[in-house]
Design an enzyme around this catalytic site. Structure first.
Site, PDB file in Angstrom:
ATOM      1  N   GLY A 129      -8.799   5.696  -5.324  1.00  9.84           N
ATOM      2  CA  GLY A 129      -8.374   5.634  -6.465  1.00  9.84           C
ATOM      3  C   GLY A 129      -7.818   6.989  -6.968  1.00  9.84           C
ATOM      4  N   ASP A 130      -7.196   7.972  -6.857  1.00  7.01           N
ATOM      5  CA  ASP A 130      -5.940   8.580  -6.496  1.00  7.01           C
ATOM      6  C   ASP A 130      -4.453   8.108  -6.371  1.00  7.01           C
ATOM      7  OD1 ASP A 130      -4.920  11.582  -7.038  1.00  7.01           O
ATOM      8  OD2 ASP A 130      -4.506  11.309  -4.766  1.00  7.01           O
ATOM      9  N   GLY A 131      -4.636   7.328  -5.260  1.00  3.78           N
ATOM     10  CA  GLY A 131      -3.528   6.702  -4.887  1.00  3.78           C
ATOM     11  C   GLY A 131      -3.366   5.561  -5.973  1.00  3.78           C
ATOM     12  N   ALA A 170     -12.437   7.814  -4.725  1.00  5.39           N
ATOM     13  CA  ALA A 170     -11.736   9.123  -5.273  1.00  5.39           C
ATOM     14  C   ALA A 170     -10.249   9.462  -4.201  1.00  5.39           C
ATOM     15  CB  ALA A 170     -11.976  10.199  -5.187  1.00  5.39           C
TER      16      ALA A 170
END
Length: 151
Positions: free
Chosen positions: A41-43, A38
């Protein structure tokens, strides 16, 4: 929009390139914690949205920030997940669920716990796909958000 997605895909096939360039070891991505997935993935989700917004036209930074913020907040990510959940493979759904069920010690500023966990699951899926060099699949899944920008 289609050409922009192809250009973004070519620019963001970074995981394999970075790994090769810096001679990073092979690691089984499936062993990564869901919160680690995550995290990256956020970036990646953020950079895709930012890229599309910026390539869409030069604007004051404050306006760009407001446009991007609406699309990357937990509520928007949770809404995206509900739009695409029927399109996920069993493998993708399993990664999403690991991320959703992970015990995080933080919470979103403007979202409830269910939205926040749903968004974390989506970010884990994006991180997993990115590290597996499946950028095309990420773009396919994010397409509803990008299509909404056109309207």
């Amino acid at each position: 929009m289609e050409k922009e997605l192809t250009d973004i895909q070519n620019q963001i096939q970074l995981a394999g390139y970075i790994k090769e360039h810096y001679k990073l070891p092979d690691t089984d991505i499936r062993t990564y914690s869901p919160l680690t997935l995550a995290f990256i993935g956020d970036g990646i989700y953020d950079i895709i949205i930012r890229t599309v917004v910026v390539v869409g036209g030069n604007a004051p930074v404050n306006k760009l920030h407001k446009s991007v913020s609406k699309m990357v907040q937990a509520k928007a990510q949770a809404e995206l997940f509900h739009r695409i959940q029927d399109q996920l493979s069993e493998e993708e759904l399993a990664v999403y669920k690991r991320g959703r069920n992970a015990k995080s010690f933080t919470s979103a500023k403007n979202a409830g716990i269910v939205e926040y966990r749903t968004a974390t699951g989506l970010e884990a899926l994006v991180g997993y796909l990115y590290l597996m060099n499946r950028t095309e699949r990420i773009l396919e899944l994010i397409k509803p958000v990008l299509s909404a920008m056109d309207t």
